[in-house]
Design an enzyme around this catalytic site. Structure first.
Site, mmCIF file in Angstrom:
data_model
loop_
_atom_site.group_PDB
_atom_site.id
_atom_site.type_symbol
_atom_site.label_atom_id
_atom_site.label_comp_id
_atom_site.label_asym_id
_atom_site.label_seq_id
_atom_site.Cartn_x
_atom_site.Cartn_y
_atom_site.Cartn_z
ATOM 1 N N CYS A 142 0.368 -1.207 -0.269
ATOM 2 C CA CYS A 142 0.449 0.311 -0.387
ATOM 3 C C CYS A 142 0.485 0.680 -0.305
ATOM 4 O O CYS A 142 1.994 0.862 -1.069
ATOM 5 C CB CYS A 142 -1.081 0.295 1.317
ATOM 6 S SG CYS A 142 -2.468 1.399 0.526
ATOM 7 N N HIS A 235 -4.251 -4.164 -0.352
ATOM 8 C CA HIS A 235 -4.525 -4.726 1.893
ATOM 9 C C HIS A 235 -4.877 -6.237 1.899
ATOM 10 O O HIS A 235 -5.958 -6.495 2.616
ATOM 11 C CB HIS A 235 -4.966 -4.315 3.169
ATOM 12 C CG HIS A 235 -4.413 -2.426 3.219
ATOM 13 N ND1 HIS A 235 -2.918 -2.047 3.486
ATOM 14 C CD2 HIS A 235 -4.210 -1.784 2.953
ATOM 15 C CE1 HIS A 235 -2.489 -0.911 4.001
ATOM 16 N NE2 HIS A 235 -2.979 -0.477 3.541
ATOM 17 N N GLU A 237 -3.750 -7.967 3.378
ATOM 18 C CA GLU A 237 -3.299 -9.119 5.035
ATOM 19 C C GLU A 237 -4.632 -8.086 6.026
ATOM 20 O O GLU A 237 -4.735 -9.446 7.213
ATOM 21 C CB GLU A 237 -2.282 -8.248 5.450
ATOM 22 C CG GLU A 237 -2.250 -7.428 6.094
ATOM 23 C CD GLU A 237 -2.556 -5.774 5.274
ATOM 24 O OE1 GLU A 237 -2.073 -4.852 5.247
ATOM 25 O OE2 GLU A 237 -2.337 -5.995 3.657
#
Length: 309
Positions: A142, A235, A237
């Site tokens: 990001c 993102h 994660e």
């Protein structure tokens, strides 16, 4: 891949509750295995939450991964206890003479801040320069992607008028690329950013290979041909609730945010969201560890000579 972390790290109990294989340092020391050394430069404010998210994705393979957490911002944290930072994080000076198999640089909520106004911008530049000679492969996430593109390729900061927030569809461009091996032709991943990543701009400025794009033509996943650097603009994660937490935080702050796209069932923030990107996130990090780190890193880290066949 069992991740190897200090016995007292909060993530140990958190991830074990999810049946994630976490190997404490005391147990790992009994195995005759050279673990992969992965350094995580954690730039997110809620560091413990971010640790849990990345460690979850790094845990899914049979080799050991020795995790080292790095901080470069010496200011007092409002979101993470000082005791936690002192116990589990190192400073750059502590590791600058070491070599690592992998480096992950996380995102940061700095999309509207000019690079030179970032408090630790000189330190970011220092770490990226250092990584060229001390790290086999680096993965930027990001905001870190935007920072790295500026530092490494001179790409000017690109900022969206409105924040991109939600779960978006992407498609792969090179189905046989190692980093996208096993990906579905189309897949979902969350975004939460002001940064803009037009694929055409990246092609104009760099020789990076774009491996996946959004439906709107933004670059999502791209990498250097030698596998030394990789970039993911979203993102993968994130937990199921992370976008919701960010949305309600902004609502409470009076920012009148848009409801995250394709996230809440029936587009109603009162409905509990579901993660539709977990398999993608796990596969992405497994591929990075296997093909971009393990397959090319030297056995003896004292001699940084990645095998780039």
């Amino acid at each position: 891949m069992p991740i190897r972390v200090p016995d007292e790290l909060p993530a140990v109990n958190f991830l074990r509750e999810e049946n994630v294989f976490v190997m404490t340092t005391s147990r790992a020391s009994g195995q005759e295995i050279r673990p992969l050394k992965v350094l995580i430069l954690n730039l997110m404010p809620k560091k413990i939450e971010t640790e849990n998210q990345f460690l979850r994705l790094l845990s899914n393979s049979p080799l050991q991964v020795d995790i080292q957490l790095l901080r470069i911002d010496s200011r007092e944290s409002r979101n993470t206890p000082a005791e936690h930072l002192n116990n589990f994080y190192c400073n750059f000076e502590d590791i600058q003479e070491q070599n690592f198999d992998g480096l992950i640089v996380t995102g940061a909520p700095l999309g509207l801040v000019e690079f030179n106004d970032v408090a630790y911008w000189p330190q970011i530049k220092q770490v990226l320069e250092w990584s060229k000679d001390h790290v086999t492969s680096t993965l930027f996430v990001c905001w870190a992607v935007q920072a790295a593109l500026n530092i490494l390729y001179g790409i000017p900061k690109q900022t969206r008028t409105d924040k991109l927030s939600g779960v978006y569809e992407h498609h792969i461009l090179h189905p046989h690329a190692l980093l996208t091996r096993g990906f579905d032709d189309s897949f979902l991943a969350p975004h939460s950013r002001y940064a803009d990543f037009p694929a055409a701009l990246i092609r104009d400025y760099t020789d990076l290979e774009i491996l996946a794009e959004t439906e709107e033509g933004d670059a999502y996943l791209f990498a250097s041909k030698d596998k030394r650097i990789a970039f993911v603009t979203g993102h993968p994660e994130y937990d199921a609730q992370t976008l919701a937490q960010e949305y309600f935080r902004d609502v409470e702050a009076g920012l009148d945010p848009e409801v995250p796209y394709n996230y809440f069932p029936h587009n109603d923030p009162q409905n509990k969201p579901r993660a539709s990107w977990r398999s993608h996130g796990n596969l992405l990090f497994t591929n990075w560890l296997n093909y971009y780190v393990y397959q090319i890193t030297p056995y003896d880290l004292r001699h940084m000579n990645p095998t780039l066949d």
